[in-house]
Design a protein around this motif. Sequence first.
Motif, PDB file in Angstrom:
ATOM      1  N   SER A 207     -12.072  10.005   0.086  1.00 39.15           N
ATOM      2  CA  SER A 207     -11.101  10.546   1.041  1.00 39.15           C
ATOM      3  C   SER A 207     -11.682  10.619   2.452  1.00 39.15           C
ATOM      4  CB  SER A 207     -10.656  11.938   0.603  1.00 39.15           C
ATOM      5  OG  SER A 207     -10.048  11.888  -0.657  1.00 39.15           O
TER       6      SER A 207
ATOM      7  N   GLY B  48       0.888   3.895  -2.926  1.00 35.09           N
ATOM      8  CA  GLY B  48       0.574   5.277  -2.593  1.00 35.09           C
ATOM      9  C   GLY B  48       1.600   6.255  -3.122  1.00 35.09           C
TER      10      GLY B  48
ATOM     11  N   SER C 172      -4.892   4.787  -0.404  1.00 33.75           N
ATOM     12  CA  SER C 172      -3.792   3.830  -0.325  1.00 33.75           C
ATOM     13  C   SER C 172      -2.973   4.033   0.953  1.00 33.75           C
ATOM     14  CB  SER C 172      -2.902   3.973  -1.551  1.00 33.75           C
ATOM     15  OG  SER C 172      -1.851   3.067  -1.510  1.00 33.75           O
ATOM     16  N   PHE C 173      -2.665   5.277   1.277  1.00 33.45           N
ATOM     17  CA  PHE C 173      -1.908   5.537   2.502  1.00 33.45           C
ATOM     18  C   PHE C 173      -2.729   5.198   3.752  1.00 33.45           C
ATOM     19  CE2 PHE C 173       0.754   8.585  -0.094  1.00 33.45           C
ATOM     20  CZ  PHE C 173       1.885   7.790  -0.049  1.00 33.45           C
ATOM     21  N   CYS C 174      -4.024   5.470   3.704  1.00 35.15           N
ATOM     22  CA  CYS C 174      -4.883   5.101   4.835  1.00 35.15           C
ATOM     23  C   CYS C 174      -4.959   3.591   4.995  1.00 35.15           C
ATOM     24  CB  CYS C 174      -6.283   5.679   4.652  1.00 35.15           C
ATOM     25  SG  CYS C 174      -6.378   7.452   4.861  1.00 35.15           S
TER      26      CYS C 174
ATOM     27  N   PHE D  55       0.827  -1.211   0.000  1.00 35.02           N
ATOM     28  CA  PHE D  55       0.000   0.000   0.000  1.00 35.02           C
ATOM     29  C   PHE D  55       0.861   1.262   0.000  1.00 35.02           C
ATOM     30  CE2 PHE D  55      -3.580  -2.624   1.804  1.00 35.02           C
ATOM     31  CZ  PHE D  55      -4.408  -2.448   0.719  1.00 35.02           C
ATOM     32  N   ILE D  56       1.971   1.248   0.713  1.00 37.03           N
ATOM     33  CA  ILE D  56       2.846   2.428   0.733  1.00 37.03           C
ATOM     34  C   ILE D  56       3.489   2.646  -0.632  1.00 37.03           C
ATOM     35  CG2 ILE D  56       4.995   3.346   1.693  1.00 37.03           C
ATOM     36  CD1 ILE D  56       4.113   2.189   4.396  1.00 37.03           C
TER      37      ILE D  56
ATOM     38  N   THR E  62      -4.830   8.014  -3.806  1.00 47.43           N
ATOM     39  CA  THR E  62      -3.567   8.089  -3.069  1.00 47.43           C
ATOM     40  C   THR E  62      -3.834   8.147  -1.567  1.00 47.43           C
ATOM     41  OG1 THR E  62      -2.513   9.252  -4.902  1.00 47.43           O
ATOM     42  CG2 THR E  62      -1.469   9.444  -2.751  1.00 47.43           C
ATOM     43  N   ILE E  63      -4.780   8.983  -1.166  1.00 47.61           N
ATOM     44  CA  ILE E  63      -5.151   9.066   0.244  1.00 47.61           C
ATOM     45  C   ILE E  63      -5.667   7.724   0.736  1.00 47.61           C
ATOM     46  CG2 ILE E  63      -6.822  10.106   1.849  1.00 47.61           C
ATOM     47  CD1 ILE E  63      -6.575  12.679   0.152  1.00 47.61           C
TER      48      ILE E  63
ATOM     49  N   LEU F  70       1.131   6.466  -6.915  1.00 48.67           N
ATOM     50  CA  LEU F  70      -0.066   7.250  -7.214  1.00 48.67           C
ATOM     51  C   LEU F  70       0.110   8.723  -6.872  1.00 48.67           C
ATOM     52  CD1 LEU F  70      -2.833   4.786  -6.059  1.00 48.67           C
ATOM     53  CD2 LEU F  70      -2.468   5.612  -8.375  1.00 48.67           C
ATOM     54  N   LEU F  71       0.873   9.023  -5.829  1.00 44.79           N
ATOM     55  CA  LEU F  71       1.125  10.412  -5.459  1.00 44.79           C
ATOM     56  C   LEU F  71       1.900  11.133  -6.556  1.00 44.79           C
ATOM     57  CD1 LEU F  71       0.925  12.607  -3.258  1.00 44.79           C
ATOM     58  CD2 LEU F  71       3.112  11.765  -2.395  1.00 44.79           C
TER      59      LEU F  71
END
Length: 125
Positions: A112, A12, A45-47, A8-9, A42-43, A15-16
């Motif tokens: 989001s 992310g 994925s980081f979440c 996921f990181i 992106t949000i 994607l960022l």
Amino acid sequence: MKNNKTAFIVLGVILLVNAFFVNYAYLSAGKFPEGIMAVSITIMSFCMAYLSDHFAAKDERAQKIRERGVFVSYFWMLGIIIILMALVNPYVGPVQLSAYHLLLLIASLYISVVFLNMVYYARKY
């Protein structure tokens, strides 16, 4: 579950970078940033990188985080839609958006808000 967090990181970060370049191109041309969905993914994925440890166990706590996150997001979205209705009013509103852009903005904000609420409740519980 460590592999999911790393995946996921990495996703992310990719994607960022993608969201930055796509939205920069639209904004520099003076257009509505149509890559805004990439920002919300992106949000997300980081979440999910943060939440993967919390959701690994299928217990009451994980279920409560999911339920509370979606429940509170409903009220956030009602507020956001009311604000958008005031801003995009065709008669007196200061912002002119097409229906496609408005739906894109609402969908991006919903994604989001749901995942950010889940992170908030994961930290709270």
